[in-house]
Design a protein around this motif. Sequence first.
Motif, PDB file in Angstrom:
ATOM      1  N   LEU A 113       0.789  -1.258   0.020  1.00  0.00           N
ATOM      2  CA  LEU A 113       0.047  -0.070  -0.207  1.00  0.00           C
ATOM      3  C   LEU A 113       0.993   1.126  -0.074  1.00  0.00           C
ATOM      4  N   PRO A 114       0.329   2.488  -0.525  1.00  0.00           N
ATOM      5  CA  PRO A 114       1.268   3.431  -0.309  1.00  0.00           C
ATOM      6  C   PRO A 114       1.814   3.844   1.053  1.00  0.00           C
ATOM      7  N   ILE A 115       1.165   3.436   1.992  1.00  0.00           N
ATOM      8  CA  ILE A 115       1.598   3.602   3.743  1.00  0.00           C
ATOM      9  C   ILE A 115       2.521   2.450   4.358  1.00  0.00           C
ATOM     10  N   GLY A 116       2.775   1.277   3.184  1.00  0.00           N
ATOM     11  CA  GLY A 116       3.268  -0.083   3.756  1.00  0.00           C
ATOM     12  C   GLY A 116       2.939  -1.199   3.302  1.00  0.00           C
ATOM     13  N   LYS A 117       3.532  -2.295   3.729  1.00  0.00           N
ATOM     14  CA  LYS A 117       3.107  -3.578   3.366  1.00  0.00           C
ATOM     15  C   LYS A 117       1.746  -4.073   4.218  1.00  0.00           C
ATOM     16  N   ALA A 118       0.682  -4.478   3.803  1.00  0.00           N
ATOM     17  CA  ALA A 118      -0.396  -4.972   4.436  1.00  0.00           C
ATOM     18  C   ALA A 118      -0.455  -6.245   4.707  1.00  0.00           C
ATOM     19  N   SER A 156     -11.591 -22.398  16.890  1.00  0.00           N
ATOM     20  CA  SER A 156     -11.418 -21.073  17.017  1.00  0.00           C
ATOM     21  C   SER A 156     -10.948 -20.369  15.608  1.00  0.00           C
ATOM     22  N   LEU A 157     -11.485 -19.122  15.338  1.00  0.00           N
ATOM     23  CA  LEU A 157     -11.010 -18.388  14.090  1.00  0.00           C
ATOM     24  C   LEU A 157     -10.367 -17.247  14.637  1.00  0.00           C
ATOM     25  N   VAL A 158      -9.194 -16.777  14.245  1.00  0.00           N
ATOM     26  CA  VAL A 158      -8.443 -15.980  14.605  1.00  0.00           C
ATOM     27  C   VAL A 158      -7.934 -14.856  13.046  1.00  0.00           C
ATOM     28  N   LEU A 159      -8.686 -13.646  13.108  1.00  0.00           N
ATOM     29  CA  LEU A 159      -8.385 -12.828  11.947  1.00  0.00           C
ATOM     30  C   LEU A 159      -7.254 -11.640  12.553  1.00  0.00           C
ATOM     31  N   LYS A 160      -6.333 -11.601  11.618  1.00  0.00           N
ATOM     32  CA  LYS A 160      -5.305 -10.462  12.042  1.00  0.00           C
ATOM     33  C   LYS A 160      -5.027  -9.652  10.692  1.00  0.00           C
ATOM     34  N   LEU A 161      -5.068  -8.192  10.981  1.00  0.00           N
ATOM     35  CA  LEU A 161      -4.762  -7.493   9.990  1.00  0.00           C
ATOM     36  C   LEU A 161      -3.481  -6.569  10.506  1.00  0.00           C
ATOM     37  N   SER A 162      -2.431  -6.179   9.621  1.00  0.00           N
ATOM     38  CA  SER A 162      -1.459  -5.478  10.213  1.00  0.00           C
ATOM     39  C   SER A 162      -0.707  -4.893   9.000  1.00  0.00           C
ATOM     40  N   ILE A 163      -0.020  -3.722   9.217  1.00  0.00           N
ATOM     41  CA  ILE A 163       0.550  -2.852   8.367  1.00  0.00           C
ATOM     42  C   ILE A 163       1.992  -2.558   8.786  1.00  0.00           C
ATOM     43  N   ASP A 164       3.010  -3.188   7.745  1.00  0.00           N
ATOM     44  CA  ASP A 164       4.127  -2.632   8.192  1.00  0.00           C
ATOM     45  C   ASP A 164       4.754  -1.039   7.499  1.00  0.00           C
ATOM     46  N   MET A 165       4.897  -0.193   8.370  1.00  0.00           N
ATOM     47  CA  MET A 165       5.182   0.758   7.645  1.00  0.00           C
ATOM     48  C   MET A 165       6.825   1.293   7.567  1.00  0.00           C
TER      49      MET A 165
END
Length: 165
Positions: A113-118, A156-165
């Motif tokens: 992404l423009p702000i980092g890696k998603a 169980s379900l685990v959803l993770k969202l992160s951005i490396d800037m």
Amino acid sequence: PQNAGKTHAYGLQLAGSMQMRHNLDGFGSFTYERAVFDQNFITIGGAALTVQGLQLPDTPKLMASLGTTYRSGSFNFSPIIHYTGRRYGDALQKESVPGYYTVNFRMGYETRLPIGKAHASLSVNNLFNRHYIGFINASYLQNAGQTSYYPGAPRSLVLKLSIDM
């Protein structure tokens, strides 16, 4: 609770990974742990427990994991199988708890992404909703039959969202 005796532990853990193809990795680990009582001791009720040399309660000797990660473009998929060996619920090893397997599955996606890696991932832990004893609350100072057993985590379900800037 207080420490009422002497114990010692030693073990070995081997872990490794290997790139099997340009888009496929394999990984695994194996653990051996020997955790034993060094001496016999007296219970709260005054009975002598002959436990010297026995494995500590809720301590498996063997554990292992094996998995792969397959990558296709921005996506990755990882099935993983975990094994936990037999344990005991009491110091005298009269309450045997069988070993168990669980399977986890993880799907991931990465993009710039423009702000980092998603990064986004969805993990399904205990995919087949296996029923097992997850935790054993064993008092070394009590006799067999006074142990509490707690179920392991269900699917169980685990959803993770992160951005490396």
